[in-house]
Design a protein around this motif. Structure first.
Motif, PDB file in Angstrom:
ATOM      1  N   PRO A   1     -17.081 -13.140  70.272  1.00 18.87           N
ATOM      2  CA  PRO A   1     -18.094 -13.967  70.919  1.00 18.87           C
ATOM      3  C   PRO A   1     -17.474 -15.216  71.542  1.00 18.87           C
ATOM      4  N   ALA A   2     -18.228 -15.832  72.409  1.00 24.03           N
ATOM      5  CA  ALA A   2     -17.811 -17.054  73.089  1.00 24.03           C
ATOM      6  C   ALA A   2     -18.790 -18.162  72.740  1.00 24.03           C
ATOM      7  N   ILE A   3     -18.242 -19.317  72.358  1.00 25.78           N
ATOM      8  CA  ILE A   3     -19.080 -20.409  71.882  1.00 25.78           C
ATOM      9  C   ILE A   3     -18.724 -21.698  72.614  1.00 25.78           C
TER      10      ILE A   3
ATOM     11  N   ARG B   1     -33.599 -19.054  77.356  1.00 28.32           N
ATOM     12  CA  ARG B   1     -33.462 -17.616  77.099  1.00 28.32           C
ATOM     13  C   ARG B   1     -32.162 -17.039  77.651  1.00 28.32           C
ATOM     14  N   ALA B   2     -31.541 -17.743  78.587  1.00 23.09           N
ATOM     15  CA  ALA B   2     -30.311 -17.232  79.205  1.00 23.09           C
ATOM     16  C   ALA B   2     -29.131 -17.298  78.246  1.00 23.09           C
ATOM     17  N   PHE B   3     -29.125 -18.299  77.380  1.00 24.75           N
ATOM     18  CA  PHE B   3     -28.035 -18.494  76.433  1.00 24.75           C
ATOM     19  C   PHE B   3     -28.535 -18.264  75.020  1.00 24.75           C
ATOM     20  N   ASP B   4     -27.603 -18.025  74.126  1.00 27.25           N
ATOM     21  CA  ASP B   4     -27.913 -17.992  72.707  1.00 27.25           C
ATOM     22  C   ASP B   4     -27.708 -19.420  72.197  1.00 27.25           C
ATOM     23  N   ILE B   5     -28.785 -20.233  72.207  1.00 25.62           N
ATOM     24  CA  ILE B   5     -28.676 -21.639  71.842  1.00 25.62           C
ATOM     25  C   ILE B   5     -29.020 -21.802  70.379  1.00 25.62           C
ATOM     26  N   GLN B   6     -28.105 -22.446  69.655  1.00 25.43           N
ATOM     27  CA  GLN B   6     -28.306 -22.648  68.222  1.00 25.43           C
ATOM     28  C   GLN B   6     -28.185 -24.115  67.887  1.00 25.43           C
TER      29      GLN B   6
ATOM     30  N   GLN C   1     -23.067 -15.615  83.282  1.00 22.74           N
ATOM     31  CA  GLN C   1     -23.352 -14.481  84.172  1.00 22.74           C
ATOM     32  C   GLN C   1     -22.155 -13.538  84.265  1.00 22.74           C
ATOM     33  N   LYS C   2     -20.951 -14.086  84.360  1.00 23.45           N
ATOM     34  CA  LYS C   2     -19.750 -13.242  84.406  1.00 23.45           C
ATOM     35  C   LYS C   2     -19.607 -12.454  83.121  1.00 23.45           C
ATOM     36  N   ARG C   3     -19.905 -13.092  81.982  1.00 22.28           N
ATOM     37  CA  ARG C   3     -19.828 -12.398  80.694  1.00 22.28           C
ATOM     38  C   ARG C   3     -20.799 -11.217  80.664  1.00 22.28           C
ATOM     39  N   LEU C   4     -22.027 -11.469  81.076  1.00 26.27           N
ATOM     40  CA  LEU C   4     -23.045 -10.422  81.022  1.00 26.27           C
ATOM     41  C   LEU C   4     -22.724  -9.281  81.979  1.00 26.27           C
ATOM     42  N   ARG C   5     -22.229  -9.612  83.172  1.00 26.34           N
ATOM     43  CA  ARG C   5     -21.867  -8.562  84.136  1.00 26.34           C
ATOM     44  C   ARG C   5     -20.728  -7.682  83.624  1.00 26.34           C
ATOM     45  N   SER C   6     -19.863  -8.242  82.777  1.00 31.83           N
ATOM     46  CA  SER C   6     -18.743  -7.459  82.264  1.00 31.83           C
ATOM     47  C   SER C   6     -19.076  -6.800  80.920  1.00 31.83           C
ATOM     48  N   GLY C   7     -20.347  -6.853  80.517  1.00 29.51           N
ATOM     49  CA  GLY C   7     -20.789  -6.158  79.310  1.00 29.51           C
ATOM     50  C   GLY C   7     -20.593  -6.932  78.021  1.00 29.51           C
ATOM     51  N   ARG C   8     -20.293  -8.207  78.101  1.00 33.94           N
ATOM     52  CA  ARG C   8     -20.112  -9.021  76.905  1.00 33.94           C
ATOM     53  C   ARG C   8     -21.445  -9.657  76.496  1.00 33.94           C
ATOM     54  N   SER C   9     -21.449 -10.226  75.314  1.00 33.02           N
ATOM     55  CA  SER C   9     -22.666 -10.863  74.804  1.00 33.02           C
ATOM     56  C   SER C   9     -22.911 -12.195  75.504  1.00 33.02           C
ATOM     57  N   ARG C  10     -24.149 -12.686  75.369  1.00 33.19           N
ATOM     58  CA  ARG C  10     -24.475 -13.998  75.917  1.00 33.19           C
ATOM     59  C   ARG C  10     -23.611 -15.058  75.242  1.00 33.19           C
ATOM     60  N   MET C  11     -23.242 -16.067  75.995  1.00 25.86           N
ATOM     61  CA  MET C  11     -22.491 -17.183  75.448  1.00 25.86           C
ATOM     62  C   MET C  11     -23.384 -17.948  74.483  1.00 25.86           C
ATOM     63  N   GLN C  12     -22.812 -18.340  73.365  1.00 27.18           N
ATOM     64  CA  GLN C  12     -23.536 -19.149  72.397  1.00 27.18           C
ATOM     65  C   GLN C  12     -23.298 -20.619  72.725  1.00 27.18           C
ATOM     66  N   ILE C  13     -24.350 -21.412  72.666  1.00 29.60           N
ATOM     67  CA  ILE C  13     -24.232 -22.853  72.818  1.00 29.60           C
ATOM     68  C   ILE C  13     -24.737 -23.453  71.515  1.00 29.60           C
ATOM     69  N   VAL C  14     -23.859 -24.192  70.832  1.00 31.56           N
ATOM     70  CA  VAL C  14     -24.202 -24.711  69.509  1.00 31.56           C
ATOM     71  C   VAL C  14     -24.127 -26.233  69.499  1.00 31.56           C
ATOM     72  N   ASN C  15     -24.814 -26.813  68.519  1.00 34.17           N
ATOM     73  CA  ASN C  15     -24.810 -28.261  68.280  1.00 34.17           C
ATOM     74  C   ASN C  15     -25.263 -29.045  69.513  1.00 34.17           C
ATOM     75  N   VAL C  16     -26.391 -28.642  70.056  1.00 32.40           N
ATOM     76  CA  VAL C  16     -26.928 -29.262  71.269  1.00 32.40           C
ATOM     77  C   VAL C  16     -27.752 -30.491  70.882  1.00 32.40           C
ATOM     78  N   ASN C  17     -27.434 -31.643  71.489  1.00 30.18           N
ATOM     79  CA  ASN C  17     -28.234 -32.837  71.203  1.00 30.18           C
ATOM     80  C   ASN C  17     -29.559 -32.746  71.972  1.00 30.18           C
ATOM     81  N   PRO C  18     -30.549 -33.521  71.582  1.00 34.19           N
ATOM     82  CA  PRO C  18     -31.875 -33.409  72.206  1.00 34.19           C
ATOM     83  C   PRO C  18     -31.887 -33.611  73.723  1.00 34.19           C
TER      84      PRO C  18
END
Length: 101
Positions: free
Chosen positions: A42-44, A96-101, A66-83
């Protein structure tokens, strides 16, 4: 403080940590570092130390994802997002485009 740091081996994930403030001037630097996330799985993107970013920088995240998804990889995870950055992502309709945690 180093604005970008790349860690290859965090539970076999590719992690890019963003820190400080990013504006449109930093978009090219961000794009170069974020290319590491195009092939890792995965990519974070860890935003724990990021205080602000502009829409130009968000566009970089979108293109990498978008490049990740076009090449068959999972959505990029974005973590520790401030408000404030979370609101920017939400306003851009990216919750919904990213896996935001």
């Amino acid at each position: 403080m180093q604005k970008l740091r790349h860690d290859d081996d965090l539970d076999k994930a590719v992690v890019v940590r963003l820190a400080g403030t990013f504006d449109s001037i930093d978009a090219d630097e961000l794009r170069i570092k974020m290319e590491a996330l195009e092939s890792g799985d995965p990519a974070i993107a860890d935003l724990a130390e990021l205080t602000t970013m502009e829409t130009t920088d968000v566009d970089v995240l979108i293109r990498v994802n978008q490049k990740r998804l076009r090449s068959g990889r999972s959505r990029m995870q974005i973590v520790n997002v401030n408000p404030a950055i979370g609101r920017l992502l939400h306003l851009r309709g990216l919750a919904r485009a990213f896996d935001i945690q």
